[in-house]
Design a protein around this motif. Sequence first.
Motif, PDB file in Angstrom:
ATOM      1  N   VAL A 164       0.857  -1.172   0.000  1.00  0.00           N
ATOM      2  CA  VAL A 164       0.000   0.000   0.000  1.00  0.00           C
ATOM      3  C   VAL A 164       0.902   1.235   0.000  1.00  0.00           C
ATOM      4  O   VAL A 164       1.868   1.289   0.753  1.00  0.00           O
ATOM      5  CB  VAL A 164      -0.933   0.012   1.225  1.00  0.00           C
ATOM      6  CG1 VAL A 164      -1.841   1.230   1.190  1.00  0.00           C
ATOM      7  CG2 VAL A 164      -1.749  -1.271   1.282  1.00  0.00           C
ATOM      8  N   ASP A 168      -0.166   4.277  -7.566  1.00  0.00           N
ATOM      9  CA  ASP A 168      -1.512   4.348  -8.123  1.00  0.00           C
ATOM     10  C   ASP A 168      -1.440   4.244  -9.639  1.00  0.00           C
ATOM     11  O   ASP A 168      -0.491   4.726 -10.260  1.00  0.00           O
ATOM     12  CB  ASP A 168      -2.179   5.677  -7.756  1.00  0.00           C
ATOM     13  CG  ASP A 168      -2.344   5.861  -6.252  1.00  0.00           C
ATOM     14  OD1 ASP A 168      -2.652   4.861  -5.574  1.00  0.00           O
ATOM     15  OD2 ASP A 168      -2.164   6.998  -5.776  1.00  0.00           O
ATOM     16  N   ARG A 190      -1.767   0.675  -4.650  1.00  0.00           N
ATOM     17  CA  ARG A 190      -2.902   1.270  -3.947  1.00  0.00           C
ATOM     18  C   ARG A 190      -4.074   1.383  -4.918  1.00  0.00           C
ATOM     19  O   ARG A 190      -4.639   0.389  -5.327  1.00  0.00           O
ATOM     20  CB  ARG A 190      -2.506   2.620  -3.330  1.00  0.00           C
ATOM     21  CG  ARG A 190      -3.439   3.090  -2.222  1.00  0.00           C
ATOM     22  CD  ARG A 190      -2.937   4.358  -1.544  1.00  0.00           C
ATOM     23  NE  ARG A 190      -2.945   5.485  -2.449  1.00  0.00           N
ATOM     24  CZ  ARG A 190      -3.746   6.542  -2.319  1.00  0.00           C
ATOM     25  NH1 ARG A 190      -4.611   6.597  -1.319  1.00  0.00           N
ATOM     26  NH2 ARG A 190      -3.698   7.540  -3.170  1.00  0.00           N
ATOM     27  N   GLN A 191      -4.431   2.595  -5.353  1.00  0.00           N
ATOM     28  CA  GLN A 191      -5.677   2.783  -6.088  1.00  0.00           C
ATOM     29  C   GLN A 191      -5.543   2.456  -7.579  1.00  0.00           C
ATOM     30  O   GLN A 191      -4.552   2.806  -8.216  1.00  0.00           O
ATOM     31  CB  GLN A 191      -6.154   4.229  -5.968  1.00  0.00           C
ATOM     32  CG  GLN A 191      -6.328   4.726  -4.553  1.00  0.00           C
ATOM     33  CD  GLN A 191      -7.459   4.042  -3.811  1.00  0.00           C
ATOM     34  OE1 GLN A 191      -8.309   3.398  -4.407  1.00  0.00           O
ATOM     35  NE2 GLN A 191      -7.475   4.176  -2.508  1.00  0.00           N
ATOM     36  N   VAL A 194      -7.580   7.288  -8.532  1.00  0.00           N
ATOM     37  CA  VAL A 194      -7.588   8.132  -7.342  1.00  0.00           C
ATOM     38  C   VAL A 194      -7.784   9.589  -7.754  1.00  0.00           C
ATOM     39  O   VAL A 194      -7.138  10.081  -8.683  1.00  0.00           O
ATOM     40  CB  VAL A 194      -6.287   7.962  -6.522  1.00  0.00           C
ATOM     41  CG1 VAL A 194      -5.053   8.286  -7.348  1.00  0.00           C
ATOM     42  CG2 VAL A 194      -6.333   8.793  -5.250  1.00  0.00           C
ATOM     43  N   THR A 218      -5.413  -6.698   1.198  1.00  0.00           N
ATOM     44  CA  THR A 218      -5.585  -6.395   2.611  1.00  0.00           C
ATOM     45  C   THR A 218      -6.300  -7.509   3.359  1.00  0.00           C
ATOM     46  O   THR A 218      -6.151  -7.653   4.570  1.00  0.00           O
ATOM     47  CB  THR A 218      -6.375  -5.092   2.787  1.00  0.00           C
ATOM     48  OG1 THR A 218      -7.655  -5.235   2.170  1.00  0.00           O
ATOM     49  CG2 THR A 218      -5.650  -3.920   2.153  1.00  0.00           C
ATOM     50  N   HIS A 224      -8.701  -7.146  -4.337  1.00  0.00           N
ATOM     51  CA  HIS A 224      -8.068  -5.841  -4.137  1.00  0.00           C
ATOM     52  C   HIS A 224      -9.045  -4.860  -3.484  1.00  0.00           C
ATOM     53  O   HIS A 224     -10.183  -4.699  -3.942  1.00  0.00           O
ATOM     54  CB  HIS A 224      -7.578  -5.286  -5.474  1.00  0.00           C
ATOM     55  CG  HIS A 224      -6.675  -4.101  -5.331  1.00  0.00           C
ATOM     56  ND1 HIS A 224      -5.360  -4.218  -4.924  1.00  0.00           N
ATOM     57  CD2 HIS A 224      -6.890  -2.779  -5.532  1.00  0.00           C
ATOM     58  CE1 HIS A 224      -4.799  -3.024  -4.896  1.00  0.00           C
ATOM     59  NE2 HIS A 224      -5.716  -2.132  -5.248  1.00  0.00           N
ATOM     60  N   TYR A 225      -8.577  -4.169  -2.453  1.00  0.00           N
ATOM     61  CA  TYR A 225      -9.433  -3.244  -1.710  1.00  0.00           C
ATOM     62  C   TYR A 225      -9.442  -1.837  -2.308  1.00  0.00           C
ATOM     63  O   TYR A 225     -10.457  -1.145  -2.309  1.00  0.00           O
ATOM     64  CB  TYR A 225      -8.971  -3.169  -0.250  1.00  0.00           C
ATOM     65  CG  TYR A 225      -9.736  -2.156   0.564  1.00  0.00           C
ATOM     66  CD1 TYR A 225     -10.998  -2.457   1.055  1.00  0.00           C
ATOM     67  CD2 TYR A 225      -9.211  -0.889   0.812  1.00  0.00           C
ATOM     68  CE1 TYR A 225     -11.720  -1.519   1.790  1.00  0.00           C
ATOM     69  CE2 TYR A 225      -9.917   0.055   1.539  1.00  0.00           C
ATOM     70  CZ  TYR A 225     -11.166  -0.269   2.033  1.00  0.00           C
ATOM     71  OH  TYR A 225     -11.877   0.661   2.740  1.00  0.00           O
ATOM     72  N   TRP A 226      -8.314  -1.360  -2.818  1.00  0.00           N
ATOM     73  CA  TRP A 226      -8.147   0.039  -3.210  1.00  0.00           C
ATOM     74  C   TRP A 226      -8.506   0.201  -4.690  1.00  0.00           C
ATOM     75  O   TRP A 226      -7.703  -0.096  -5.562  1.00  0.00           O
ATOM     76  CB  TRP A 226      -6.704   0.480  -2.962  1.00  0.00           C
ATOM     77  CG  TRP A 226      -6.112  -0.091  -1.710  1.00  0.00           C
ATOM     78  CD1 TRP A 226      -5.386  -1.240  -1.599  1.00  0.00           C
ATOM     79  CD2 TRP A 226      -6.228   0.435  -0.389  1.00  0.00           C
ATOM     80  NE1 TRP A 226      -5.031  -1.456  -0.295  1.00  0.00           N
ATOM     81  CE2 TRP A 226      -5.523  -0.442   0.478  1.00  0.00           C
ATOM     82  CE3 TRP A 226      -6.828   1.573   0.148  1.00  0.00           C
ATOM     83  CZ2 TRP A 226      -5.427  -0.228   1.846  1.00  0.00           C
ATOM     84  CZ3 TRP A 226      -6.724   1.795   1.511  1.00  0.00           C
ATOM     85  CH2 TRP A 226      -6.031   0.908   2.336  1.00  0.00           C
ATOM     86  N   ASN A 227      -9.686   0.756  -4.984  1.00  0.00           N
ATOM     87  CA  ASN A 227     -10.153   0.768  -6.368  1.00  0.00           C
ATOM     88  C   ASN A 227     -10.480   2.159  -6.906  1.00  0.00           C
ATOM     89  O   ASN A 227      -9.885   2.587  -7.880  1.00  0.00           O
ATOM     90  CB  ASN A 227     -11.357  -0.167  -6.482  1.00  0.00           C
ATOM     91  CG  ASN A 227     -10.970  -1.607  -6.202  1.00  0.00           C
ATOM     92  OD1 ASN A 227     -10.311  -2.237  -7.010  1.00  0.00           O
ATOM     93  ND2 ASN A 227     -11.358  -2.137  -5.034  1.00  0.00           N
ATOM     94  N   GLU A 229     -10.910   6.050  -5.374  1.00  0.00           N
ATOM     95  CA  GLU A 229     -10.935   7.014  -4.273  1.00  0.00           C
ATOM     96  C   GLU A 229     -11.350   8.360  -4.846  1.00  0.00           C
ATOM     97  O   GLU A 229     -10.619   8.981  -5.626  1.00  0.00           O
ATOM     98  CB  GLU A 229      -9.552   7.122  -3.629  1.00  0.00           C
ATOM     99  CG  GLU A 229      -9.476   8.087  -2.455  1.00  0.00           C
ATOM    100  CD  GLU A 229     -10.184   7.567  -1.209  1.00  0.00           C
ATOM    101  OE1 GLU A 229     -10.663   8.390  -0.416  1.00  0.00           O
ATOM    102  OE2 GLU A 229     -10.257   6.340  -1.047  1.00  0.00           O
ATOM    103  N   ARG A 250     -13.984   0.349  -1.594  1.00  0.00           N
ATOM    104  CA  ARG A 250     -13.735   1.558  -2.374  1.00  0.00           C
ATOM    105  C   ARG A 250     -14.048   1.347  -3.855  1.00  0.00           C
ATOM    106  O   ARG A 250     -13.253   1.673  -4.733  1.00  0.00           O
ATOM    107  CB  ARG A 250     -12.283   2.025  -2.211  1.00  0.00           C
ATOM    108  CG  ARG A 250     -11.954   2.420  -0.784  1.00  0.00           C
ATOM    109  CD  ARG A 250     -10.617   3.123  -0.671  1.00  0.00           C
ATOM    110  NE  ARG A 250     -10.332   3.445   0.714  1.00  0.00           N
ATOM    111  CZ  ARG A 250      -9.258   4.135   1.125  1.00  0.00           C
ATOM    112  NH1 ARG A 250      -8.382   4.558   0.241  1.00  0.00           N
ATOM    113  NH2 ARG A 250      -9.073   4.375   2.405  1.00  0.00           N
TER     114      ARG A 250
END
Length: 379
Positions: A164, A168, A190-191, A194, A218, A224-227, A229, A250
Amino acid sequence: MKLATSLIGAFVALAQVVTSEAVVGKADGFAYGVISGGNASPDYPADIEELKSMLTDATPRVIVLKKTYDFTQSEGTIVGNVCLSWGDAHSCQQIIQDDCGETPSMTAKWWKAPTQPIDVASHKTILGVGNKGVIRGKGLRFRGGASNIIVQNIQVSDLNNKYVWGGDAIGFDGADLIWIDHVTTHNPGRQHYVFGFNPSTRVTLSNNYINGNSTYSTSCDNYHYWNFEMVGTDDQITMKNNYMYRTAGRAPALSGGTLLHAVNNVWSDNGGHLLEGGDSKARGIFEGNVFTDINSMVADYAGRLFGTPAGSESKCKSALGRSCQTNSYKQSSGSLDSYTDTSFFGDFSGLHIASAGSAAQAASSVPQNAGAGIINVGA
């Protein structure tokens, strides 16, 4: 013989221009009217240095990608502290962070290049040819007033996905009139997308493939969590015909003062929750979308939302100039039907509104037609 060779070379060059420079289709939704590099002669960057130079200079360009541009190792490595917030299993993501408090930590090494995206200048068209246009180890960012940009038919991937804050894929922060179309993003740190605090206006994200199937996550389960933001103070975003696969959160995080129109997208196989957002100024209309096998539709969401429950379709006319399409829920743990706020519909005034098909049409077409390598930009 020399003349014949010269003529053949000229013909090949002309054929390359004719087959490879053209954007396919036009932007629908908020980015309608974007022309980006326009009629500029196409540029074919030879390597990562030339690609970065073309993306960042002040010249309007049509930049054609016909191969993989791998930035991953180009700037060396960074050694630093990471937090083991979700355990130390092989499949768990780790957070790049100096102070982990009471959370276990360790020293790790990651690539520097993915942590700093390329800031794309105004009036650029970025086109991938076939399935060959790939950028690895660097994301693209549009900020500081960058405007009039099209990105079509490329893949952006592999940005320190174990960490993380590793990188991005696509970023916005104070941009205007941007169309991202038929782009595949995979394995960001991460994203996938974003949006920063500075308002990004007239943005359309269409026909993109957000591939959340990741080695590290995570939840340590490859989701994947970060999609997405979305925290801009006054962002305007159309999401149309995008395919979100194996996400866990997200998706999106609809926050800040974002105005979102989500139409004919498909979300499939979500292992966590889909919608979240902690700001009451966020607003969104969801219509004609398909939600399949979603573990939880909504986490904490504080904004205003219209989820188009059956029987309410005509209420959209004051916002969109037409009735909305209802959403479809398959193998889902919930729906957006309880969200019926129309108090923000006047905020769509003056914006170009994307057309909509039925959720059934989206279900049959979007997963097969989203992402890079689908449209025939060139040969």
